[in-house]
Scaffold this active site. Structure first.
Site, PDB file in Angstrom:
ATOM      1  N   GLN A 286     -90.060 -15.369  38.462  1.00 18.60           N
ATOM      2  CA  GLN A 286     -90.501 -16.154  37.305  1.00 18.60           C
ATOM      3  C   GLN A 286     -91.858 -16.792  37.556  1.00 18.60           C
ATOM      4  OE1 GLN A 286     -88.782 -16.029  34.251  1.00 18.60           O
ATOM      5  NE2 GLN A 286     -87.976 -14.415  35.581  1.00 18.60           N
TER       6      GLN A 286
ATOM      7  N   HIS B  86     -70.920 -33.623 -13.193  1.00 24.40           N
ATOM      8  CA  HIS B  86     -70.125 -32.902 -12.210  1.00 24.40           C
ATOM      9  C   HIS B  86     -68.641 -32.998 -12.567  1.00 24.40           C
ATOM     10  CE1 HIS B  86     -73.761 -32.928  -9.784  1.00 24.40           C
ATOM     11  NE2 HIS B  86     -73.166 -32.222  -8.820  1.00 24.40           N
TER      12      HIS B  86
ATOM     13  N   GLU C 221     -68.807 -40.852  -7.204  1.00 24.16           N
ATOM     14  CA  GLU C 221     -70.239 -40.807  -6.923  1.00 24.16           C
ATOM     15  C   GLU C 221     -71.085 -41.056  -8.173  1.00 24.16           C
ATOM     16  OE1 GLU C 221     -70.982 -37.024  -5.059  1.00 24.16           O
ATOM     17  OE2 GLU C 221     -70.019 -37.612  -3.182  1.00 24.16           O
TER      18      GLU C 221
ATOM     19  N   ASN D 246     -99.182 -16.707  22.818  1.00 27.55           N
ATOM     20  CA  ASN D 246     -99.877 -17.834  23.442  1.00 27.55           C
ATOM     21  C   ASN D 246     -99.813 -19.070  22.549  1.00 27.55           C
ATOM     22  OD1 ASN D 246    -101.768 -17.447  21.398  1.00 27.55           O
ATOM     23  ND2 ASN D 246    -103.231 -16.386  22.722  1.00 27.55           N
TER      24      ASN D 246
ATOM     25  N   HIS E  76     -83.022 -19.434  32.572  1.00 32.22           N
ATOM     26  CA  HIS E  76     -82.285 -18.492  33.414  1.00 32.22           C
ATOM     27  C   HIS E  76     -81.573 -19.263  34.522  1.00 32.22           C
ATOM     28  CE1 HIS E  76     -85.966 -16.173  32.097  1.00 32.22           C
ATOM     29  NE2 HIS E  76     -85.007 -15.374  31.655  1.00 32.22           N
TER      30      HIS E  76
ATOM     31  N   HIS F 100     -95.098 -15.057  36.361  1.00 34.49           N
ATOM     32  CA  HIS F 100     -95.476 -14.971  34.941  1.00 34.49           C
ATOM     33  C   HIS F 100     -96.770 -15.731  34.675  1.00 34.49           C
ATOM     34  CE1 HIS F 100     -92.445 -12.728  32.824  1.00 34.49           C
ATOM     35  NE2 HIS F 100     -91.472 -13.368  33.442  1.00 34.49           N
TER      36      HIS F 100
ATOM     37  N   TYR G 280     -93.841 -10.106  16.777  1.00 33.49           N
ATOM     38  CA  TYR G 280     -95.108 -10.305  17.488  1.00 33.49           C
ATOM     39  C   TYR G 280     -94.934  -9.868  18.941  1.00 33.49           C
ATOM     40  CZ  TYR G 280     -99.557 -12.183  18.961  1.00 33.49           C
ATOM     41  OH  TYR G 280    -100.840 -12.287  19.431  1.00 33.49           O
TER      42      TYR G 280
ATOM     43  N   GLN H 155    -103.930 -15.017  13.293  1.00 29.30           N
ATOM     44  CA  GLN H 155    -104.172 -14.198  12.102  1.00 29.30           C
ATOM     45  C   GLN H 155    -103.022 -13.221  11.852  1.00 29.30           C
ATOM     46  OE1 GLN H 155    -106.089 -14.361  14.795  1.00 29.30           O
ATOM     47  NE2 GLN H 155    -106.757 -12.353  15.512  1.00 29.30           N
TER      48      GLN H 155
ATOM     49  N   SER I  95     -91.748 -19.674  31.286  1.00 26.72           N
ATOM     50  CA  SER I  95     -90.539 -19.092  31.876  1.00 26.72           C
ATOM     51  C   SER I  95     -89.954 -20.019  32.933  1.00 26.72           C
ATOM     52  CB  SER I  95     -90.867 -17.743  32.515  1.00 26.72           C
ATOM     53  OG  SER I  95     -91.279 -16.815  31.540  1.00 26.72           O
TER      54      SER I  95
ATOM     55  N   ASP J  77     -84.090  -9.150  32.528  1.00 31.52           N
ATOM     56  CA  ASP J  77     -85.355  -9.003  31.807  1.00 31.52           C
ATOM     57  C   ASP J  77     -85.510  -7.616  31.213  1.00 31.52           C
ATOM     58  OD1 ASP J  77     -86.264 -11.567  32.197  1.00 31.52           O
ATOM     59  OD2 ASP J  77     -87.435 -11.097  33.981  1.00 31.52           O
TER      60      ASP J  77
END
Length: 433
Positions: free
Chosen positions: A262, A423, A418, A217, A331, A265, A133, A194, A240, A364
């Site tokens: 920063q 087993h 157990e 977002n 950072h 941003h 994305y 979507q 950030s 960056d």
């Protein structure tokens, strides 16, 4: 006057103040959750039809056919070829450095043979399909394409599918060019919840992937959280952050601009300076007052510094390291004379920038290490995005007859302890008389 919060580690309530300052609630509210749920459900049920509807509504496009969702290979190549020489060279240089760094992270399969002939090991396999994305529009980041795509390609991912919204049919050509440089296989004009749903469940046009990475977002983050389990995700990232530790000898203008890097941003970004001198903090304050009017995004920077920024006064650099570990920043700049001396004391940080000349901004874009980093204190238990995030491990177990006999005795005892008789008997069949 820019009123930046001031804290002192010697304050009796320092830990409380620090926790309040660094707290970040990125949890979606009920309304966002419901909207994302409805979008994800619609895409899962209606496929491309829902994608066209949501893309036209949210990105103000006029798509009529699902074939219009995909960006052609020719468009990607044209975007790269059409870049000015300076931008093309910079993009390729950054890509080469990011690839070179991540090649060092590549893990390979291994095994060993025990004395009785039993072979144990681990098979390392790249994922088949990964979704990337990328935020779109004018405020888009080709660097994010490189940082997410390059480690996936180095890992050997067979197919990398990128989604990027194109609101009002606008997109930064550098984003498409970066996709071409990084070897992205397919690109779709999709954004928001979507796009995440399409990658997670697949549609007639968009392939279903195994993992989704990349920033977005609150709707994107909520959708990633919602589809986790059906697919893997990288992380749910917060705003950030930068934390600068300075011994008072770095040019205060440099430090002010590092904090700005920063803060610009968004208003929720966090910039914190730790220093051992009240006088030096005042010098940086003066630099901030002087330099802020020269910044294009000065109002965003101002809001970020006032609402979430801070100056922290500590007694010495050992004390500074203690504060760093409490914050666990995304950072960390160690802007000191001898950063190597402090490094062993740092336990929690996403990326550590060593010395006065190592601006966080270099990381960056073109240093090489990944800029997708844990935020909001999650560096306590998380790592930067890397090749290892796109590789799976399978355990290899191949017992010899002798090994199965000896270990069968051990398994039998434990299984019967157990009360798991099947087993035990399964192991006992392999025990030699």
């Amino acid at each position: 006057m820019i009123n930046i919060k001031r804290l002192a580690s010697s304050d009796s309530d320092f830990d409380t103040q620090l926790a309040k300052l660094t707290a970040w609630e990125g949890v979606s509210d009920a309304e966002v959750n419901q909207r994302v749920h409805d979008i994800v459900h619609s895409v899962r049920a209606n496929g491309d039809q829902a994608l066209i509807e949501f893309t036209n509504r949210f990105d103000r496009l006029n798509l009529t056919d699902s074939s219009q969702l995909e960006v052609s290979k020719e468009e990607l190549k044209a975007a790269l070829d059409g870049l000015p020489e300076k931008e093309r060279v910079a993009l390729q240089t950054a890509a080469d450095r990011v690839r070179s760094y991540h090649e060092k992270q590549l893990q390979t399969s291994w095994d060993y043979t025990e004395t009785d002939g039993t072979v144990l090991g681990q098979k390392v396999t790249p994922m088949d399909k990964v979704g990337l994305y990328v935020p779109g529009g004018k405020a888009s980041y080709p660097s994010s394409v490189l940082m997410n795509a390059m480690p996936a390609k180095v890992a050997g991912v067979q197919e990398l599918i990128m989604v990027v919204p194109t609101p009002d049919d606008e997109i930064n050509p550098l984003v498409l060019a970066a996709a071409e440089v990084a070897g992205v296989d397919r690109v779709f004009r999709l954004g928001g919840a979507q796009a995440v749903a399409a990658l997670a469940y697949g549609t007639e046009s968009v392939p279903k992937v195994d993992k989704i990475v990349g920033p977005g977002n609150i709707y994107v983050a909520t959708a990633k959280r919602m589809v986790f389990g059906t697919v893997g995700i990288d992380m749910i990232a917060g705003p950030s952050e930068i934390l600068v530790v300075c011994d008072g000898q770095t040019d205060p203008d440099w430090i002010a601009m590092d904090l700005f890097s920063q803060a610009e941003h968004d208003e929720d970004a966090q910039s914190i300076l730790i220093a051992t001198s009240e006088e030096y903090l005042s010098q940086v304050q003066a630099s901030i007052e002087k330099l802020l009017p020269t910044m294009e995004r000065q109002e965003i920077i101002r809001t970020s510094l006032v609402e979430r920024g801070a100056f922290v006064l500590v007694t010495d650099l050992d004390d500074a390291c203690d504060v760093v570990n409490k914050i666990a920043p995304e950072h960390l700049e160690l802007s000191v004379e001898d950063p190597e001396a402090l490094l062993p004391k740092i336990r929690h940080a996403g990326a550590i920038f060593m010395g006065r000349y190592t601006a966080e901004a270099l990381g960056d874009y073109c240093a090489g290490p990944n800029h997708v980093l844990p935020t909001s204190g999650t560096a306590r238990f998380s790592s930067p995005l890397g090749v290892y995030d796109f590789q799976k491990k399978s355990s290899i177990i191949h017992f010899s007859a002798d090994g199965a006999s000896e270990m069968g005795k051990v398994a039998s005892v434990l299984a019967r302890g157990e009360s798991l008789t099947a087993h035990a008997r399964s192991a006992e069949y392999r025990i030699k008389d």
